[in-house]
Scaffold this active site. Structure first.
Site, PDB file in Angstrom:
ATOM      1  N   GLY A 217       0.827  -1.207   0.000  1.00  0.00           N
ATOM      2  CA  GLY A 217       0.000   0.000   0.000  1.00  0.00           C
ATOM      3  C   GLY A 217       0.852   1.243   0.000  1.00  0.00           C
ATOM      4  N   ASN A 218       0.225   2.365   0.261  1.00  0.00           N
ATOM      5  CA  ASN A 218       0.967   3.622   0.320  1.00  0.00           C
ATOM      6  C   ASN A 218       0.337   4.513   1.382  1.00  0.00           C
ATOM      7  OD1 ASN A 218      -1.109   5.448  -0.996  1.00  0.00           O
ATOM      8  ND2 ASN A 218      -0.880   3.837  -2.530  1.00  0.00           N
TER       9      ASN A 218
END
Ligand code: CTP
Length: 416
Positions: A217-218
């Site tokens: 993810g980020n």
């Protein structure tokens, strides 16, 4: 439910008596926290009698119970009604010079404000800026209603009716959309300038599953995208917000004001945005899309027994969604991309220009990010590049301010 009702110094304080009575009648434990000014309108004995709890304005009374923080900590819901321009300004600044101020800073509960003031005070840029700050922080705004005001004038500024405030606040705690759509943050110059347009905004960050419990993810919180969606709605657009992993608190303000679709992976985001874009006039891709996804998603957890001391992941590239949208754009459709860059100044601009051309988007909004910048913060700083490669605008400030600068650039870039 433990409900704190803050009352501030406006004539509408008399209406709050009904609000407290209704909450009591529904079985809630209500603690009234008036400001000193509020007591000029409705006296302390009234609040004590109807709430059946001790009432004080001061942080210096009842010190043994650490009342100045305990009320906020124990609250399941905080309502400030009426909320004067002064109190809203103090809330935006985080001031805590009385019991209501400390309670508001100490609470993690949903906060609902019902502004009440004269129309000119409501429209004043300072009040509107404070409202933007509060909305962005997740404060829920009910009203003000439009109608006759003390002094004979008419306009927005009347406190909403007590039942309306109670309905909205209780619906909020139950996890339903607020019953009443908040009054848009008005800006006469921008008012309605997006009316008649269908816009799609993507926001948040996609997650690509590795196994049933892990993902790539980020750090995107979705705040900028939600601010873009709300700004467009305020300016009259019909808005679809496609949200990837945005916390409830961040997205709450958009509920009821936009058509909301939630997605998880880049592939889901692509399906949703492609669908919505087919009838949209403007698409703004503010979401942070994972460039790569695991070549395979394990059906069971990748335990150390399976992987051993070293794990090499094979990733495959995700499609460039915005480039695909731009390649298939409807006639006259405006497409906006975002670019978060970790290099600064000239290097950043050169990369941004190449990125705009590569994706063939009408506008590219660039910001510099790092561990301390851009993410999870209230503020942002951007440059906006148009088709000529020129920096057409720069904006620095709240995410709402940046959102309005982006929509200003969209208005200029749109074909006549
Ligand atoms: N974007 C997209 N699809 C992807 C990746 C990004 O639509 N698979 C969009 C983002 O929503 C954003 C813009 O493209 O609007 C810029 O993303 P960015 O990751 O900066 O661009 P990349 O082409 O991936 O370039 P870089 O190599 O700098 O990551």
């Amino acid at each position: 439910m433990f409900v704190v009702v803050g009352v501030t110094g406006g004539i509408a304080a008399y209406k709050t008596v009904h609000l407290v009575r209704r909450l009591i009648a529904e079985g809630h434990d209500v603690h009234v926290v008036p400001t000193e000014d509020a007591l000029r309108f409705v006296g302390l004995p009234t609040w004590e009698a109807i709430s059946r709890n001790t009432v004080t304005t001061s942080v210096h009374e009842d010190v043994a119970t650490v009342r100045h923080v305990s009320l906020g900590q124990r609250a399941d819901l905080v309502i400030v009604a009426p909320a004067t321009a002064n109190t809203l300004a103090k809330m935006a600044a985080g001031l805590a010079d009385d019991l209501l101020g400390t309670t508001l800073l100490a609470t993690a509960a949903p906060v609902v404000v019902a502004p009440a003031m004269h129309t000119q005070m409501w429209w004043h840029a300072a009040t509107q800026a404070n409202m933007r700050v509060l909305r962005e922080r997740g404060v829920h705004v009910v009203g003000p209603a439009d109608g006759p005001l003390t002094g004979g004038d008419t306009g927005p500024g009347r406190m909403s009716e007590p039942d309306e405030i109670a309905d909205a606040a209780l619906a909020l705690v139950r996890g339903e959309a607020p019953a009443r759509v908040p009054v848009p943050a008005p800006d006469p110059a921008r008012d309605g300038d997006l009316a008649g347009l269908r816009v799609v905004v993507t926001a948040g960050g996609t997650r690509e599953p590795l196994d049933p419990v892990r993902f790539l993810g980020n750090r995107s919180s979705g705040r900028q995208g939600v601010a873009l969606a709300l700004a467009a709605a305020d300016r009259g657009a019909e808005v679809t917000l496609i949200a990837a992993h945005i916390e409830g608190e961040v997205i709450a303000a958009a509920r009821g004001r936009v058509t909301l679709a939630t997605v998880g992976t880049a592939a889901q985001l692509q399906d949703a945005v492609t669908d919505a874009a087919s009838i949209a006039d403007v698409v703004v891709m503010a979401a942070a899309v994972a460039d790569y996804r695991p070549a395979e998603t394990a059906g069971t957890k990748l335990t150390k027994e399976v992987t051993g001391g070293r794990l090499v992941l094979e990733l495959v590239e995700n499609p460039d969604i915005v480039a695909g949208l731009a390649a298939d754009r409807r006639p006259g459709q405006t497409i906006v991309a975002f670019a978060a860059e970790t290099t600064s100044d000239d290097e950043m601009l050169a990369r941004a220009r190449r990125k705009r051309a590569r994706k063939d988007v009408d506008l590219l909004v660039v910001n510099e990010v790092g561990w301390e910048r851009g993410f999870e913060t209230a503020d942002n700083e951007v440059m906006i590049i148009d088709r000529s490669g020129e920096v057409t605008a720069q904006a620095s400030g709240s995410k709402r301010l940046v959102a309005d600068a982006v929509w200003d650039a969209v208005v200029v870039a749109r074909p006549l």
